[in-house]
Design a protein around this motif. Structure first.
Motif, PDB file in Angstrom:
ATOM      1  N   ALA A  45       1.339  -2.352 -24.019  1.00  0.00           N
ATOM      2  CA  ALA A  45       2.540  -3.196 -24.018  1.00  0.00           C
ATOM      3  C   ALA A  45       3.152  -3.295 -25.412  1.00  0.00           C
ATOM      4  CB  ALA A  45       2.201  -4.591 -23.501  1.00  0.00           C
ATOM      5  N   LEU A  46       2.318  -3.321 -26.436  1.00  0.00           N
ATOM      6  CA  LEU A  46       2.826  -3.387 -27.810  1.00  0.00           C
ATOM      7  C   LEU A  46       3.607  -2.123 -28.154  1.00  0.00           C
ATOM      8  CD1 LEU A  46       2.840  -5.125 -30.362  1.00  0.00           C
ATOM      9  CD2 LEU A  46       0.795  -3.896 -31.077  1.00  0.00           C
ATOM     10  N   LEU A  61       8.966   0.501 -28.771  1.00  0.00           N
ATOM     11  CA  LEU A  61       9.888   1.554 -28.360  1.00  0.00           C
ATOM     12  C   LEU A  61      11.185   0.965 -27.791  1.00  0.00           C
ATOM     13  CD1 LEU A  61      10.310   4.624 -27.898  1.00  0.00           C
ATOM     14  CD2 LEU A  61       9.358   4.254 -25.624  1.00  0.00           C
ATOM     15  N   LEU A  62      11.055  -0.042 -26.941  1.00  0.00           N
ATOM     16  CA  LEU A  62      12.250  -0.677 -26.369  1.00  0.00           C
ATOM     17  C   LEU A  62      13.087  -1.374 -27.438  1.00  0.00           C
ATOM     18  CD1 LEU A  62      10.999  -2.136 -22.989  1.00  0.00           C
ATOM     19  CD2 LEU A  62      12.692  -0.351 -23.346  1.00  0.00           C
ATOM     20  N   ARG A  63      12.430  -1.970 -28.436  1.00  0.00           N
ATOM     21  CA  ARG A  63      13.179  -2.632 -29.510  1.00  0.00           C
ATOM     22  C   ARG A  63      13.968  -1.624 -30.329  1.00  0.00           C
ATOM     23  NH1 ARG A  63      15.666  -6.453 -30.792  1.00  0.00           N
ATOM     24  NH2 ARG A  63      14.872  -7.076 -32.780  1.00  0.00           N
ATOM     25  N   LEU A  64      13.361  -0.456 -30.599  1.00  0.00           N
ATOM     26  CA  LEU A  64      14.086   0.575 -31.342  1.00  0.00           C
ATOM     27  C   LEU A  64      15.280   1.092 -30.546  1.00  0.00           C
ATOM     28  CD1 LEU A  64      11.180   2.631 -32.934  1.00  0.00           C
ATOM     29  CD2 LEU A  64      12.815   1.138 -34.090  1.00  0.00           C
ATOM     30  N   LEU A  65      15.079   1.279 -29.247  1.00  0.00           N
ATOM     31  CA  LEU A  65      16.190   1.719 -28.412  1.00  0.00           C
ATOM     32  C   LEU A  65      17.275   0.658 -28.317  1.00  0.00           C
ATOM     33  CD1 LEU A  65      14.247   3.458 -25.504  1.00  0.00           C
ATOM     34  CD2 LEU A  65      15.620   4.548 -27.284  1.00  0.00           C
ATOM     35  N   LEU A  66      16.876  -0.600 -28.251  1.00  0.00           N
ATOM     36  CA  LEU A  66      17.845  -1.692 -28.147  1.00  0.00           C
ATOM     37  C   LEU A  66      18.628  -1.857 -29.449  1.00  0.00           C
ATOM     38  CD1 LEU A  66      18.803  -3.852 -26.174  1.00  0.00           C
ATOM     39  CD2 LEU A  66      17.132  -5.385 -27.164  1.00  0.00           C
TER      40      LEU A  66
END
Length: 69
Positions: free
Chosen positions: A23-24, A29-34
């Motif tokens: 999950a970390l 990864l999602l934060r970088l994409l966001l």
């Protein structure tokens, strides 16, 4: 997979620890994409958003891999 301990070299590892590491990584990864999109500027409190995103992803992973319908 289920929620069973894993034995690794005589040491038992909780599945929640492995799920948290997964999950970390997904959260990062999602934060970088966001942040690459304009939606990243709309986040008011980034630390609170990161914590909530991590908890949601961890819940989703735990539910998906627990083996319950």
């Amino acid at each position: 997979m289920g929620l069973h301990e894993f034995g690794w070299g005589g040491v038992y590892i909780s599945p929640l620890f492995i799920y948290a590491l997964l999950a970390l990584g997904l959260t990062a990864l999602l934060r970088l994409l966001l942040q690459a999109t304009p939606l990243g500027r709309q986040i008011w409190h980034e630390a609170l958003f990161d914590c909530a995103l991590f908890v949601l992803i961890l819940c989703g992973i735990t539910w998906a891999l627990s083996g319950t319908p």
